[in-house]
Scaffold this active site. Sequence first.
Site, PDB file in Angstrom:
ATOM      1  CG  MET A  86      39.284  46.738  29.641  1.00 23.67           C
ATOM      2  SD  MET A  86      37.973  45.546  30.050  1.00 23.67           S
ATOM      3  CE  MET A  86      38.759  44.022  29.573  1.00 23.67           C
ATOM      4  NE  ARG A  93      36.030  37.845  33.295  1.00 23.78           N
ATOM      5  CZ  ARG A  93      35.597  37.995  34.540  1.00 23.78           C
ATOM      6  NH1 ARG A  93      34.356  37.661  34.861  1.00 23.78           N
ATOM      7  NH2 ARG A  93      36.412  38.471  35.473  1.00 23.78           N
ATOM      8  CE1 TYR A 103      44.194  37.500  27.328  1.00 24.47           C
ATOM      9  CE2 TYR A 103      45.840  39.220  27.034  1.00 24.47           C
ATOM     10  CZ  TYR A 103      45.074  38.198  26.513  1.00 24.47           C
ATOM     11  OH  TYR A 103      45.194  37.879  25.192  1.00 24.47           O
ATOM     12  CD  GLU A 104      40.385  41.270  29.471  1.00 18.36           C
ATOM     13  OE1 GLU A 104      39.644  41.782  30.338  1.00 18.36           O
ATOM     14  OE2 GLU A 104      41.152  41.952  28.775  1.00 18.36           O
ATOM     15  N   GLY A 105      40.575  38.421  34.040  1.00 11.51           N
ATOM     16  CA  GLY A 105      40.180  37.561  35.149  1.00 11.51           C
ATOM     17  C   GLY A 105      40.854  36.218  35.003  1.00 11.51           C
TER      18      GLY A 105
END
Length: 578
Positions: free
Chosen positions: A161, A301, A437-439
């Site tokens: 992504m 997540r 990462y991933e927010g």
Amino acid sequence: MNYTPPTQEQVFAMRVCAGIEELAQSERFEAATPDMVEAIAEGIGQFAAGEWAPLNRPGDLEGAKLENGVVRLPQGFEEAYEHYVEQGWNAIDGPVDYGGQALPFTLSCNVLENLGTANMAFNLLPMLSVGAIEALDAHGSQEQKDRYLPKLVAGAWSGTMNLTEPQAGSDLGALRTTAHPITDGEHAGKWRIRGQKIYITWGDHELAENIVHLVLARTPDAPEGSRGISMFVVPKYHVKGDGSLGARNDLRAVSLEHKLGIHASPTCVMSYGDNDECVGEVVGAENRGLAAMFTMMNNARINVGNQGVQIGERALQQATAYAAERIQSARAGAPDKKPVAIVEHPDVRRMLLRMRALTEGVRALLYYTAGQVDRGTLGDADAQARADLCVPMLKAWGTDAGVEIASLGVQVHGGMGFVEETGAAQHYRDARIAPIYEGTNGIQAADLVTRKLGMANGEVLFALMQQIASKAGDGSNLADLAEACEATGRWMASEASLDDRLAGSVPFTEMCAIAVAGWQLLRQREALEGDDTAFAARKRATVRFFLDRIVPEARGLKASAQAGAEGLYAIPTETLLA
């Protein structure tokens, strides 16, 4: 350091916390019989320990390299990935229509737990592919599904992504990558992609035959901000009508990031359309790309929260082995002054029990969340709401706990933990990316106190905490924590300003996560009543440590969670920065 799969612990957590035996009563998941669950857990554990774990330390030392435009992986990775694909591990919860086994997501989490504990950097490759499969299955056209999913599900192709850009970190509304419609020629009806993306995990490599990039970009005249983002599927190699690969697309890895950890994972700066010939297809509706990408992001997540379990388990196993072997000093107060293994010293015992309690607590939360996801798949809206509520808790607290466990692992080793030869430092270095990462975990906490707290006017959270308090028993530490979580949530929902909520979001998220994890550990202890095995004795000691020591710490965060934002802005910014 070898990896010993904790299969009994994993199967037990899936049974108690995910309720996988209950899931198997449904027609959708009827193949997930107890025998199948144990066979998968044992099989992937053996595979991970035998083929991926031995590559963990060499991969860290050698790292991924970009040579003459080609990403090269450490020795042994190609063969290990081939065997992973051949044995079908990538297809566990993939859709049946495209070669998957359609088993519960819970079992997919177990596959990734074992692979990531064996080799966190390597595991990022299948982890991203799983998310790409879910996004395309949910939002892709039938033609896109037929073209991409069979190879992605098999693992022959991998997925990525592409969100982040140099000027737009977590603010996706600021991205500048563009997509322009192609009106003629062989690619008519598709889009010409141009832009640069950074921090693209496994953005380029030679292990898979093709790489399917999911790229966020703006179309002409798109609205400003996040409302104007579309998602595009952009393959490394064009795919012909018969499914065979064509010419290479106009995209490349410009460079690899030099990172603190996960050295064997190629984190790429990707350039699209240097020659204005990068072609992609829109996935779903224009300007709805963020919703499509969040299908993949939500999956990621959960699996990043899983990394807290992975790095915790690996660090725990190494620290436990070292503490049993390292002889130093007599036990305090012992009549015999003979030196003993450091595991006999109270503070080392405390650290090891804390490492175990945190690891098993995050694992309990992981499988509870996964079980709720599976129930959501079966149409249980309440379970899906609980899964959505738990995702930011798992991602944030799970990864913070992973860092703490890895740090304690270094501490148990003492000076030997601070030098690279033992490998303890690698776990700490690898773990540190997961809260980012991933927010980032701050974003997870903000999500909890805004969108997730707002579900059903807060009743999703309140009902969960009331259930925990009732199961924990009046006056217990866990009941007190659940009641503090509910009270703080009600204050945030009714009295606090948005700034106040955000200022207290991180401690609130930790409180809630530990409450749910403590409840699930309590359920595990209850499931072992009357069991006199060593496993049950160890579990009871671990749960006692969690409930007696970790839960009260979380209860103490209530004051911080309700302190408000005023103190954060008590001085002007220029004074703060002086």
